[in-house]
Scaffold this active site. Structure first.
Site, PDB file in Angstrom:
ATOM      1  N   LYS A  22       0.803  -1.203   0.042  1.00  0.00           N
ATOM      2  CA  LYS A  22       0.121   0.081  -0.015  1.00  0.00           C
ATOM      3  C   LYS A  22       0.765   1.350  -0.157  1.00  0.00           C
ATOM      4  O   LYS A  22       0.585   2.067  -0.474  1.00  0.00           O
ATOM      5  CB  LYS A  22      -0.717   0.178   1.270  1.00  0.00           C
ATOM      6  CG  LYS A  22      -1.545   1.267   1.369  1.00  0.00           C
ATOM      7  CD  LYS A  22      -2.038   1.272   2.901  1.00  0.00           C
ATOM      8  CE  LYS A  22      -2.708   2.582   3.495  1.00  0.00           C
ATOM      9  NZ  LYS A  22      -1.640   3.775   3.704  1.00  0.00           N
ATOM     10  N   ASN A  23       1.689   1.210   0.886  1.00  0.00           N
ATOM     11  CA  ASN A  23       2.647   2.480   1.168  1.00  0.00           C
ATOM     12  C   ASN A  23       3.512   2.733  -0.015  1.00  0.00           C
ATOM     13  O   ASN A  23       3.859   3.884  -0.480  1.00  0.00           O
ATOM     14  CB  ASN A  23       3.692   2.430   2.146  1.00  0.00           C
ATOM     15  CG  ASN A  23       2.531   2.693   3.608  1.00  0.00           C
ATOM     16  OD1 ASN A  23       1.317   3.075   3.861  1.00  0.00           O
ATOM     17  ND2 ASN A  23       3.025   2.141   4.635  1.00  0.00           N
ATOM     18  N   CYS A 117      -5.537   8.381   8.708  1.00  0.00           N
ATOM     19  CA  CYS A 117      -5.737   8.063  10.165  1.00  0.00           C
ATOM     20  C   CYS A 117      -5.507   9.097  11.235  1.00  0.00           C
ATOM     21  O   CYS A 117      -4.267   9.970  10.773  1.00  0.00           O
ATOM     22  CB  CYS A 117      -4.995   6.789  10.420  1.00  0.00           C
ATOM     23  SG  CYS A 117      -5.477   5.206   9.277  1.00  0.00           S
ATOM     24  N   ARG A 122       0.479  15.423  12.390  1.00  0.00           N
ATOM     25  CA  ARG A 122       1.183  14.858  11.614  1.00  0.00           C
ATOM     26  C   ARG A 122       1.432  15.976  10.527  1.00  0.00           C
ATOM     27  O   ARG A 122       1.030  16.329   9.441  1.00  0.00           O
ATOM     28  CB  ARG A 122       0.376  13.855  10.611  1.00  0.00           C
ATOM     29  CG  ARG A 122      -0.189  12.646  11.541  1.00  0.00           C
ATOM     30  CD  ARG A 122      -0.970  11.837  10.923  1.00  0.00           C
ATOM     31  NE  ARG A 122      -0.111  10.762  10.040  1.00  0.00           N
ATOM     32  CZ  ARG A 122      -0.743   9.860   9.483  1.00  0.00           C
ATOM     33  NH1 ARG A 122      -2.070   9.547   9.590  1.00  0.00           N
ATOM     34  NH2 ARG A 122       0.237   9.052   8.835  1.00  0.00           N
ATOM     35  N   ASP A 306       3.764   0.792  12.114  1.00  0.00           N
ATOM     36  CA  ASP A 306       2.431   0.074  11.283  1.00  0.00           C
ATOM     37  C   ASP A 306       2.431  -1.346  11.865  1.00  0.00           C
ATOM     38  O   ASP A 306       1.160  -1.797  11.457  1.00  0.00           O
ATOM     39  CB  ASP A 306       2.502   0.308   9.975  1.00  0.00           C
ATOM     40  CG  ASP A 306       2.317   1.977   9.211  1.00  0.00           C
ATOM     41  OD1 ASP A 306       1.749   2.349  10.327  1.00  0.00           O
ATOM     42  OD2 ASP A 306       2.431   1.986   8.334  1.00  0.00           O
ATOM     43  N   ARG A 398      -8.823   0.511   3.728  1.00  0.00           N
ATOM     44  CA  ARG A 398      -7.974   1.347   3.193  1.00  0.00           C
ATOM     45  C   ARG A 398      -6.694   0.834   2.894  1.00  0.00           C
ATOM     46  O   ARG A 398      -5.777   1.162   1.791  1.00  0.00           O
ATOM     47  CB  ARG A 398      -7.794   2.488   4.193  1.00  0.00           C
ATOM     48  CG  ARG A 398      -8.828   3.694   4.148  1.00  0.00           C
ATOM     49  CD  ARG A 398      -8.479   4.985   4.678  1.00  0.00           C
ATOM     50  NE  ARG A 398      -7.136   5.365   4.303  1.00  0.00           N
ATOM     51  CZ  ARG A 398      -6.167   5.384   5.312  1.00  0.00           C
ATOM     52  NH1 ARG A 398      -6.294   5.205   6.709  1.00  0.00           N
ATOM     53  NH2 ARG A 398      -4.827   5.891   5.047  1.00  0.00           N
TER      54      ARG A 398
END
Length: 419
Positions: A22-23, A117, A122, A306, A398
């Protein structure tokens, strides 16, 4: 409203195949905007963040053809606007990669403040610092980010903190800049290497990705006309590794790069689990209660933030009192309140949580506060006695492709229910 209903306890056994990262994928898709042509991307995870990314690219003028649920051909030769749809870009964090890519390709971009999230503060100050050093003017107002540059010029950029997002974003903005950019104190995560490899395949000149110094020699144009496969997802692989330990199961996790999982492997062995490294697959099994441990999350190659909630489930069932120190995000312990509803004994203060291990968890209705917390609750529900109902599935969707189907194939009693 949808929910996952999980009945346990079930030791997870069998094989699971890991999807594309995903990242990496959410950065590679905006990176296609740098290409004046066509490319094909394979091994894309079929998740909601990818679908939103593709919709945003189409709104900017890209033409996307789905070859399969995991492969697209994308033509970015005719970008028609520099205003990204605010309603879509505010839905997930990685939308900020549009800034670096569009600054480099078109010299301007307007995008909504990134969402994602809620893990505490952030800031994107390191991103903005990088853009400004390269010659851009950046304004943040009314929930929007405006960035504009007549001509980006390469320069040395020192990251004040190790930031994955800022490292990738500055790399994107420097690809077509004039001259050489050197990013010092760069993040080293595998998906940074994957984005650099993708760009180099398309004609960029990036060296040193995966180290703390990345050198980008600007090129005039990225031609494309190539096919690239996204790297396997280390976080999904780590999730299933920890699920095997928490449920006292035995899993063969296929299509993974075991080098990326060394910090998780070390901790699993430390707490009494077993790991067999096969290079492109990894077997994890555990037939006893795990031992206590102390964890500190760190940038790669340290223990990933994560995977912290998933490890939290394991430690909530461990023999003795464990500690997790979260050094990346301020609010990553929201999931501990949900585990406590299931009988865990966890005390969280700021960036530290103490896990007094219990012999068993008990099913309860719980709510996913973010993506990785959701995955942790699925593991907890599988390990717990009785029935667990998990809500707020949009977080899980997601980042995990068909999570209930993958868990079901390895023995979990799990189904998605619409209320």
């Amino acid at each position: 409203m949808e929910k996952l209903v999980v009945k346990g306890p079930t030791p997870l056994k069998g094989e699971v195949t890991i999807s594309g990262a995903k990242n990496a994928a959410v950065a590679i898709l905006p990176a296609t905007l740098l290409i004046d042509g066509v490319c094909t991307i394979e091994n894309l995870p079929n998740i909601s963040d990818i679908k939103i990314s593709c919709t945003i690219l189409e709104k900017l003028g890209a033409k996307i053809t789905w070859n399969s649920p995991h492969s697209i051909t994308i033509d970015t030769s005719h970008i028609t606007t520099t205003k990204a749809p605010l309603d879509l870009t505010s839905k997930f964090r990685a939308s900020y990669y549009l800034i670096g890519a569009m600054l480099s390709r078109k010299g301007e971009i307007e995008v909504g403040m990134p969402g994602g999230c809620k893990l505490g503060a952030r800031p994107i100050d390191q991103h903005i610092k990088g853009f400004e050093l390269l010659g851009a003017n950046v304004t943040v107002e009314k929930g929007r980010i405006y960035a504009k540059a007549k001509k980006l010029k390469g320069c040395p950029i020192y990251m004040d903190i190790v930031s994955v997002g800022a490292t990738i974003n500055v790399m994107l903005s420097a690809v077509l800049a004039e001259g050489t950019t050197i990013i010092d104190n760069a993040a080293k995560e595998p998906h940074i290497v994957d984005v650099a490899n993708f760009l180099n395949t398309m004609g960029a000149d990036i060296r040193g990705a995966g180290t703390d110094v990345i050198k980008i020699n600007g090129v005039k144009k990225l031609e494309g006309n190539a096919t690239y496969s996204v790297v396997p997802d280390q976080i999904e692989a780590g999730t299933f590794m920890l699920a095997a330990v928490a449920t006292r199961g035995d899993l063969l996790i296929k299509n993974c790069i075991t080098k990326h999982l060394e910090s998780v492997t070390a901790k699993i062995i430390e707490i009494g689990g077993n790991v067999e490294d096969n290079g492109d697959s990894i077997r994890v099994w555990c037939n006893k209660r795990p031992n206590r441990a102390t964890i500190k999350t760190l940038p790669y190659p340290g223990f990933p933030t994560d995977l912290q909630p998933q490890m939290g489930v394991v430690l909530s069932l461990a023999n003795g009192t464990s500690t997790i120190n979260e050094s990346i995000w301020d609010s990553r312990f929201q999931y501990t309140e949900e585990l406590n509803k299931m009988g865990a004994k966890i005390t969280a203060h700021g960036k530290t949580a103490f896990f007094e291990g219990v012999k068993k968890l008990t099913g309860a209705p719980v709510y996913s506060s973010d993506l990785r917390a959701g995955a942790a609750l699925v593991i907890a529900g599988t390990a717990a006695e009785g029935e667990t109902e998990i809500y707020n599935l949009e977080h899980i969707d997601r980042g995990y492709e068909n999570i209930e189907e993958k868990f079901r194939k390895i023995g979990a009693k799990i189904e998605r229910v619409t209320e």
